[in-house]
Scaffold this motif. Structure first.
Motif, PDB file in Angstrom:
ATOM      1  N   LYS C 179      34.941  -6.651  -5.734  1.00  0.00           N
ATOM      2  CA  LYS C 179      35.044  -8.094  -5.869  1.00  0.00           C
ATOM      3  C   LYS C 179      35.909  -8.588  -4.719  1.00  0.00           C
ATOM      4  CE  LYS C 179      38.860  -8.231  -9.254  1.00  0.00           C
ATOM      5  NZ  LYS C 179      39.227  -8.757 -10.592  1.00  0.00           N
ATOM      6  N   LEU C 180      35.986  -9.880  -4.528  1.00  0.00           N
ATOM      7  CA  LEU C 180      36.776 -10.426  -3.431  1.00  0.00           C
ATOM      8  C   LEU C 180      38.050 -11.009  -4.024  1.00  0.00           C
ATOM      9  CD1 LEU C 180      33.909 -12.114  -1.361  1.00  0.00           C
ATOM     10  CD2 LEU C 180      34.922  -9.851  -1.047  1.00  0.00           C
ATOM     11  N   LYS C 218      32.730 -17.026  -9.297  1.00  0.00           N
ATOM     12  CA  LYS C 218      33.541 -16.171  -8.448  1.00  0.00           C
ATOM     13  C   LYS C 218      34.368 -15.346  -9.412  1.00  0.00           C
ATOM     14  CE  LYS C 218      37.299 -15.771  -5.316  1.00  0.00           C
ATOM     15  NZ  LYS C 218      36.707 -14.451  -4.945  1.00  0.00           N
ATOM     16  N   ALA C 391      31.734  -8.311  -8.334  1.00  0.00           N
ATOM     17  CA  ALA C 391      31.457  -9.616  -7.740  1.00  0.00           C
ATOM     18  C   ALA C 391      30.487 -10.425  -8.587  1.00  0.00           C
ATOM     19  CB  ALA C 391      30.866  -9.416  -6.348  1.00  0.00           C
ATOM     20  N   ASP C 395      30.612 -14.760  -5.140  1.00  0.00           N
ATOM     21  CA  ASP C 395      31.207 -13.777  -4.232  1.00  0.00           C
ATOM     22  C   ASP C 395      30.116 -13.180  -3.351  1.00  0.00           C
ATOM     23  OD1 ASP C 395      34.071 -13.337  -5.509  1.00  0.00           O
ATOM     24  OD2 ASP C 395      32.649 -13.269  -7.164  1.00  0.00           O
ATOM     25  N   ASP C 398      29.255 -15.456  -0.634  1.00  0.00           N
ATOM     26  CA  ASP C 398      30.268 -15.412   0.428  1.00  0.00           C
ATOM     27  C   ASP C 398      30.073 -14.183   1.315  1.00  0.00           C
ATOM     28  OD1 ASP C 398      31.651 -17.773   0.115  1.00  0.00           O
ATOM     29  OD2 ASP C 398      33.232 -16.945  -1.144  1.00  0.00           O
TER      30      ASP C 398
ATOM     31  N   VAL D 236      37.569 -19.663  -2.118  1.00  0.00           N
ATOM     32  CA  VAL D 236      36.145 -19.646  -1.788  1.00  0.00           C
ATOM     33  C   VAL D 236      35.942 -20.356  -0.455  1.00  0.00           C
ATOM     34  CG1 VAL D 236      33.926 -20.649  -2.463  1.00  0.00           C
ATOM     35  CG2 VAL D 236      35.317 -19.443  -4.147  1.00  0.00           C
TER      36      VAL D 236
END
Lengths: 447, 447, 447, 447
Positions: C179-180, C218, C391, C395, C398, D236
């Motif tokens: 994940k971010l 997200k 994610a 995400d 992105d 984001v």
């Protein structure tokens, strides 16, 4: 008069309700909680004989110590059994000895009970009485007797009864597990006349199977299931491939349909699995197995192996009916899926589940994983070739309209599963907490 | 040869597939996305005539501008329609003019199309051709002609066809919306012989209804639905109460069953609602309405009001079939539930939904809210007295085994709904991206 | 260049992807399918050492025989491991010997792998290499070498890496499980600079964790989970009662939060269970266990028993972290729930699941049944004190925007679970079958 | 003493409970059933003023005619309002006139009520009283007075109160809609001291928000939602694109978080929509709007259009907060999605729903369809950036432990939604039908 909702009011399973009549008492049903037993089997390294203590510990049997506490145990004059399913009779071997009272049920129910006692090698001291559907048993009380009618009703096994206990204050009708099926394939239709008659006499309380009270339906007849079986067996392209069918072992009417259409396919029919042997033998004993001459039965390991080897060589001319529609560990289907039996599925072989996965998580997991193992072989799976044996909301409305009871006690599920019955009852003029009672395990209701 | 998945591959609805044959092209189906239309109706203050522009704007019709962009539009020689449902023919009134090509379908499909054009007062310049089930149409191309067979198949409306386009490279079989029903109550069974024949000729590509490819079933025959209708109408306690039934207006076989058992109840049968009139009239025109003399029909406001007043006084001897099983705003059922029509439901009146709520959120909301309004009256609701018209996983396996196509294109749903077809195809030896193609709206596949 | 989606594209688990570079090849990940292993454990009477054959038989390891068939096996020059979870490294002990190639991973991943080899007493001949996060490994090919960057990314265990294989045709980025998270509680945040740099160099193909591509979100940071843990431990009324917490054993950041707030409660903290010991020891070895001096660890039976007896007497001053959040048979939680360990829960004791039940049916069943057993004691259950490590759709958007890859291969789920990624890719201009490829296990993609 | 569960016990919405004290009576809450109102709006061609009769007809207001029937109406001495949500105060404009009694609530609740009365141009004759959180109101009865404490509690709007009616037989605590949040972002934390004090005085009956009694959780603090908002807005990739956020208009704390992080993005913040104006103005009036100087507000059509045109040109420097997170027809989001407002979304614009779709079918349908329309533009959707305002099972346990009430009446849902509270109460020693009462709309309970 007091009614004890001993068990079966917090979850599906281990049904038991008791009625205290003053000097005397009776018990309706004495069942197991099957998921707990299945889980136990998976835990224990070997399937040993279960003790009452162990079964109590895991919550597999009704907590009937309540009746000791309430001073009811000593007054119990009869243990009345409604039908042959394990969640209604399966705890009898472990708990019946606690009551100095006869066990009473219809011939098929009793025949199954005796098979279980035999298989588990348990002796119980109680007298065991058979009562024909649509006739009565006389419970002998301390000072007076009580008539209990076993009113024939339809469900997914033979000789299911609603039990009407006649008391001075009116009838207590124990109506757990039923549907209203006027075309039941095997056995008698519901005895509406008897229900009308007791309605006139006055129903003090109705303990009623509310499991599907939230479903806007009249539950379909078994003849629909029969037509579904017919279609899957006769119209699907299966000439050259093996056909295996699994259904509820106690569902003799369904088994009849499977055998009937299996014969039409000109296939030799084999029955494999211990619980199939148990229920089919019981049905033969009571003269209600129309297909007894059309099947070969195998339950011991050697028989099973030898039959499966034969089937393996004669795929196109055999049809196997076997246990395991819920993916139960150790069942024939389960062992087949794990390659532990001498039959290998090939692409286009047919597996028919004339059943529905009972929505306990352990069943869902067992079934999904078994299906997944099967799917690797390219086999065809026909799932849900089935109709339910439980009344829907509109059957319940019909029953309640017919009986017009003073009190309704929804049964056979968790609080949440039973709660739609409260709403139906409300629509019909029964107030929650007044005439319709959402009870839990271990509660008392004064009548 | 190129195949364009114009529309119907991202959601259920507005089906359209085009085949570019070089000098010529054909289009299969030209449908509406119904939920979008329903929503539009709810938004607009008045139901006005819809313009192509407005319908394009809300995504209610196929985005066939793709065909202009690809230089295909001018080559289209035929607009071939598989069956009479709106998600297959409903965009014809708005888009057909764009193609200099005849419209072709079975007689019932064409009759329904003509009713729609009449109702919407839309004139289209295209020639309209009828082709009997199990016969062929010759598409006239620039340099050569192409045979298109309309192979009879079973579904939930009359004269549904799989359409086989014969090309030099093999057959393109457009098999959207079908089940394999050998006992279809009304109309012909599937033409397996024709399917076997084209299999021998070689199927280049199969565009196939994969909506229920994830369901482990053979979809039941319409005869099962007939038996369910019988049971609800004949065995439930309804003698003194009103009976209202709603089903898919295009489902003439189902309507036949409802009328048959309504007659057995000795009730006068009324059909109410515009779409019922449309489809039933079409079935009469093509000589496929066996119950035409047994019903009174009403669709204009005055007729509806007058019939409902009559029914109100003769509840025990009337049976009303009407529109609204999805709770569509403005349907008869919807207006009944809101007290906008001269009939008041009372406790124990019966409402039978011989249908299933189509799982678009707008339907789910409409139906649930309508049920809730009904429930306040104490009415009985029988929901789901229905079997699906769409093939299950095992029907699909049978079809694919029979046809052995070179390429499979799953159709009639979202990517997620179509994805189980990829897995079934894989089990059968078709590789994703090679022989089985998960396409989306607006894509091209070279064949 | 060819990419083989060996495994992990038909279900969650047993990840393996191979890239054939001509003279050379590399493998990304080599994981187990855990539900299959759990099931095996339940079947076998004793937990024995598993053989490769048995694991292949039940589908618990990747079917890498494909690589033999394709002539790739002999060319494999490196086995590259992305992170320490068993579905990514768990099959190394059984399959690595088949490849004459080093095993490469970040220090924590390698430390965990070595623990597993030790525990299972398996020796493998491969060289084992550690690569620091955000540095590179040089794969030595037949004629040339290939750089593989281990780009630090965030997930639910330490030192997770996206692996960028630099080839003459561009980068292959293996981005499974991430994940971010810019606030990861422990370890480094995502290395966006490296990702931007390889984007400039050109990403030929992106293999990407699409498990939650259908979730409009997200994914939240681990700091949210930390705040949830804080709130449950510090604001609930628990002063006098026992507190047990279970979480993913490999989730060292989560364990840190639990220990931190446990200390605030002034409770002595115990870690119980074999897998906890394994992962925590590994984190200590690589110097990433900030709480190593604040805990007592026990994993052998005697230790566990003795600690639990102590806790039993000091409920109000102890906090136990233990295994079993998925109800795994044999885990500490499972055995506690069955009364097989010397600690009895009482009313108001606290059980915190800092986890989510992984939706495999076997987990769902195990967890629900375990909860049910616990509930009989009157214990408090706090479930879902957790945020995901995977994610969400936004995400993924992105990441894809950042990388602008030529090809996208959704990974880490069933066809149906991966299909929403097809739709997201489509929104972003990647066409299904052209630039976005819905692959299945055992398929090949030419690049 | 008698308690009437007038409304809100059969579904979520239109809350009203009455207490008959003999000579006097009080009413708690007087709310609307919002889905019914939304549906009405969709039906009616124009939004007209609603009449009491019409609202009664569709079940949008409590059926308080019960109180007339029971002889209670004339004795009502106060209409006590717990918080500002429409399902608790929205029926006041239509029903309050029926009672010769003052209306009482906290300042924010009263400010909102006055805005509604203004907007709907309805005059009511009742006196309107404000009571500060954590202070009391004296209800003047015929012969004696009654103290009602407004105990501050946390929920998803400002100045929510549990209302404690002190009677000679003990306290009646009306605890509808709350969570136990010790870090509420805005406003006071729960007043545990007051709760402990009334526990000592003795709680005769607790009417309690049981909507999520089946969820094994302590509901997270609003600070978690704040952190989620922060993460979505700040991490984001959204620099160059528009940002629109929608949340519950009454949730001033949430709005504060959105504004705070919007400022960090250096964006000008606009609030659009009538209900936002209503609630924000009310919060300003009571001095509880910390962001009042940081926003531009627009609600009339001209303002909305002009602001959106400005935003359209300054996408990268604007942040719009607007109505419509449930897809309500006519809301700003709804109209944006239909292209009816002068702003067009482009790919990568951001729409953040800091909310959860309330699971009434009409909301689910509206939201899903709106999302679908948005998705066609390539916009990013962040859904569920939210935590609930309702207590979970473990909060309920804490509250009940704290209060130890004599009687529990689960509230705020359907029978089925409320039924898990029965099970929780049972765990804690309260028997169904004895101390814990599953009531329905229109029932009476003697205390």
């Amino acid at each position: 008069m007091k009614l004890y909702t001993v068990s079966g009011f917090n979850e599906v399973g281990k049904n038991m309700t008791a009625v205290d009549l003053g000097d005397d008492a009776v018990i309706f049903d004495c069942g197991l909680h099957l998921p707990a037993v299945v889980e136990l089997q998976e835990q224990e390294e070997k399937q040993t004989e279960y003790s009452e203590k162990k079964l109590r510990g895991i919550g597999a049997v009704p907590d009937d110590l309540l009746l000791d506490k309430m001073g009811v145990r000593g007054k119990v004059r009869a243990l009345l059994l409604g039908h042959a399913h394990l969640d209604h009779i399966g705890a009898v071997p472990y708990l019946a000895y606690r009551y100095k009272a006869p066990i009473v049920g219809t011939p098929f129910t009793i025949a199954v009970l005796k098979k279980i006692l035999e298989d588990e090698k348990i002796h119980i001291p109680n007298k065991i009485n058979e009562v024909k559907p649509n006739s009565s048993f006389l419970v002998r009380g301390k000072k007076r007797n009580y008539q209990v009618e076993f009113i024939n009703i339809t469900h997914s096994t033979l000789q299911t009864a609603m039990m009407a206990l006649h008391t001075p204050k009116g009838v207590i009708l124990y109506a757990n597990d039923f549907k209203l099926d006027n075309s039941p394939v095997l056995g008698l239709p519901p005895n509406y006349d008897a229900l009308k008659r007791i309605a006139k006499q006055g129903v003090k309380a109705l303990v009623v199977d509310a499991l599907y009270s939230g479903n806007d339906r009249k539950t379909s007849s078994e003849k629909i299931a029969r037509a579904m079986v017919e279609e899957v067996l006769l119209t699907v392209e299966n000439r050259k491939s093996a056909v295996f069918v699994s259904t509820f072992s106690s569902h003799i009417a369904r088994l009849k349909s499977i055998v009937d259409y299996g014969k039409k396919l000109n296939r030799q029919i084999y029955f494999l699995g211990r619980s199939l042997r148990k229920y089919v033998s019981a049905s033969i004993e009571v003269g209600m197995c129309p297909f007894k001459n059309n099947i070969y039965m195998g339950s011991y390991k050697r028989q099973v192996d030898s039959i499966l080897k034969k089937v393996s060589k004669n795929r196109e001319s055999s049809l196997v009916v076997c246990t395991g529609h819920q993916g139960e560990p150790g069942s024939i289907m389960d062992r087949l899926s794990r390659g532990k039996l001498p039959f290998e599925f090939k692409a286009n072989d047919n597996i028919v589940f004339s059943s529905k996965t009972i929505p306990a998580p352990v069943n869902v997991a067992n079934k999904e994983n078994m299906d997944k193992r099967f799917r690797k072989t390219g086999v065809r799976i026909f799932d849900g070739v089935h109709v339910s044996g439980h009344a829907g909301r509109e059957d319940l409305r019909d029953l309640i309209s017919l009986l017009n009871p003073e009190n309704i006690i929804p049964s056979h599920g968790s609080t949440q599963q039973l709660s739609p019955m409260i709403e139906l009852a409300r629509e019909m003029g029964f107030r929650s907490g007044k005439e319709c009672h959402l009870m839990q395990d271990g509660q008392k209701l004064k009548l």
